[in-house]
Scaffold this motif. Structure first.
Motif, PDB file in Angstrom:
ATOM      1  N   LEU A   1       0.825  -1.210   0.000  1.00 25.74           N
ATOM      2  CA  LEU A   1       0.000   0.000   0.000  1.00 25.74           C
ATOM      3  C   LEU A   1       0.862   1.265   0.000  1.00 25.74           C
ATOM      4  O   LEU A   1       0.529   2.243  -0.679  1.00 25.74           O
ATOM      5  CB  LEU A   1      -0.950  -0.009   1.200  1.00 25.74           C
ATOM      6  CG  LEU A   1      -2.059  -1.065   1.144  1.00 25.74           C
ATOM      7  CD1 LEU A   1      -2.843  -1.094   2.444  1.00 25.74           C
ATOM      8  CD2 LEU A   1      -2.961  -0.841  -0.039  1.00 25.74           C
ATOM      9  N   ILE A   2       1.962   1.250   0.740  1.00 24.80           N
ATOM     10  CA  ILE A   2       2.881   2.390   0.740  1.00 24.80           C
ATOM     11  C   ILE A   2       3.481   2.565  -0.654  1.00 24.80           C
ATOM     12  O   ILE A   2       3.620   3.687  -1.144  1.00 24.80           O
ATOM     13  CB  ILE A   2       3.963   2.221   1.818  1.00 24.80           C
ATOM     14  CG1 ILE A   2       3.334   2.382   3.199  1.00 24.80           C
ATOM     15  CG2 ILE A   2       5.106   3.213   1.627  1.00 24.80           C
ATOM     16  CD1 ILE A   2       4.237   1.997   4.346  1.00 24.80           C
ATOM     17  N   GLY A   3       3.828   1.464  -1.304  1.00 20.14           N
ATOM     18  CA  GLY A   3       4.353   1.533  -2.660  1.00 20.14           C
ATOM     19  C   GLY A   3       3.341   2.083  -3.650  1.00 20.14           C
ATOM     20  O   GLY A   3       3.682   2.887  -4.522  1.00 20.14           O
ATOM     21  N   LEU A   4       2.081   1.676  -3.521  1.00 15.01           N
ATOM     22  CA  LEU A   4       1.036   2.218  -4.399  1.00 15.01           C
ATOM     23  C   LEU A   4       0.840   3.711  -4.163  1.00 15.01           C
ATOM     24  O   LEU A   4       0.677   4.483  -5.107  1.00 15.01           O
ATOM     25  CB  LEU A   4      -0.285   1.475  -4.184  1.00 15.01           C
ATOM     26  CG  LEU A   4      -0.373   0.072  -4.763  1.00 15.01           C
ATOM     27  CD1 LEU A   4      -1.714  -0.559  -4.411  1.00 15.01           C
ATOM     28  CD2 LEU A   4      -0.158   0.078  -6.255  1.00 15.01           C
ATOM     29  N   LEU A   5       0.880   4.118  -2.890  1.00 19.50           N
ATOM     30  CA  LEU A   5       0.771   5.533  -2.574  1.00 19.50           C
ATOM     31  C   LEU A   5       1.947   6.310  -3.166  1.00 19.50           C
ATOM     32  O   LEU A   5       1.767   7.394  -3.737  1.00 19.50           O
ATOM     33  CB  LEU A   5       0.715   5.739  -1.059  1.00 19.50           C
ATOM     34  CG  LEU A   5       0.631   7.176  -0.574  1.00 19.50           C
ATOM     35  CD1 LEU A   5      -0.667   7.826  -1.047  1.00 19.50           C
ATOM     36  CD2 LEU A   5       0.750   7.227   0.931  1.00 19.50           C
ATOM     37  N   GLN A   6       3.144   5.740  -3.081  1.00 17.57           N
ATOM     38  CA  GLN A   6       4.322   6.379  -3.657  1.00 17.57           C
ATOM     39  C   GLN A   6       4.192   6.490  -5.181  1.00 17.57           C
ATOM     40  O   GLN A   6       4.564   7.505  -5.766  1.00 17.57           O
ATOM     41  CB  GLN A   6       5.582   5.606  -3.278  1.00 17.57           C
ATOM     42  CG  GLN A   6       6.861   6.288  -3.684  1.00 17.57           C
ATOM     43  CD  GLN A   6       8.091   5.514  -3.249  1.00 17.57           C
ATOM     44  OE1 GLN A   6       7.997   4.389  -2.759  1.00 17.57           O
ATOM     45  NE2 GLN A   6       9.240   6.110  -3.435  1.00 17.57           N
ATOM     46  N   ASP A   7       3.669   5.453  -5.819  1.00 20.85           N
ATOM     47  CA  ASP A   7       3.434   5.512  -7.266  1.00 20.85           C
ATOM     48  C   ASP A   7       2.460   6.626  -7.630  1.00 20.85           C
ATOM     49  O   ASP A   7       2.656   7.333  -8.617  1.00 20.85           O
ATOM     50  CB  ASP A   7       2.894   4.179  -7.786  1.00 20.85           C
ATOM     51  CG  ASP A   7       3.973   3.124  -7.917  1.00 20.85           C
ATOM     52  OD1 ASP A   7       5.125   3.498  -8.169  1.00 20.85           O
ATOM     53  OD2 ASP A   7       3.645   1.942  -7.770  1.00 20.85           O
ATOM     54  N   MET A   8       1.406   6.772  -6.844  1.00 20.04           N
ATOM     55  CA  MET A   8       0.431   7.827  -7.120  1.00 20.04           C
ATOM     56  C   MET A   8       1.031   9.207  -6.905  1.00 20.04           C
ATOM     57  O   MET A   8       0.773  10.129  -7.683  1.00 20.04           O
ATOM     58  CB  MET A   8      -0.813   7.639  -6.254  1.00 20.04           C
ATOM     59  CG  MET A   8      -1.671   6.472  -6.704  1.00 20.04           C
ATOM     60  SD  MET A   8      -3.228   6.373  -5.822  1.00 20.04           S
ATOM     61  CE  MET A   8      -2.728   5.529  -4.337  1.00 20.04           C
TER      62      MET A   8
END
Length: 158
Positions: free
Chosen positions: A55-62
């Motif tokens: 989830l942190i990685g997805l947030l970073q991607d966004m």
């Protein structure tokens, strides 16, 4: 209190990722989110959940506007590789952990690059290796700062 410290830490790490400081900063800065993930995975007594890392990685991607899933996959693989040798890494002093941190950050950077190259958004350049090198060199200072902050806030190991 621990959740607030984690959220604030990742907020500042994501902010450091998007600061518009010019091409030299973009070339040299380490992945602060990956460094923070490694710190919490090493310093916590319980394992960091792969779901949280994802989830942190997805947030970073966004936040970065990259290909969705790039940072998430790279982060999960990086933490998985760390957990395969976590006992060995925890037994070392922070300055002795430099080599392992460099390899993990390099793996993270290469996975991100491969994902972006597959999507056709980047090309290879040796400057991509500078971020992991600088991140590994900053690791002792990074851990000292976060350990001091955690001690000042009287946060126990997770």
């Amino acid at each position: 209190m621990i959740a607030i410290a984690l959220i604030l830490g990742f907020f500042f790490a994501l902010t450091a990722e998007i600061i518009p400081c010019g091409p030299l900063y973009a070339l040299l800065h380490p992945d602060f989110v990956a460094l923070l993930l490694l710190y919490w995975a090493i310093s916590s007594s319980s394992e960091l959940s792969f779901t949280i890392v994802w989830l942190i990685g997805l947030l970073q991607d966004m936040v970065l506007g990259g290909v969705l899933g790039t940072q998430a996959i790279a982060g999960v693989v990086m933490i998985y590789l760390l957990y395969t040798g976590i006992a060995r890494v925890r037994s070392l002093a922070s300055w002795e952990q430099l080599f392992f941190i460099f390899l993990l950050l390099l793996t993270h950077r290469l996975l991100v690059w491969l994902w972006q190259a597959w999507a056709g958004t980047v090309t290879w350049h040796f400057s991509l290796l500078l971020g992991p090198v600088i991140g590994a060199l900053l690791w002792p200072l990074f851990t000292l700062t976060l350990d001091s902050l955690r001690h000042a806030l009287r946060l126990k190991h997770i």
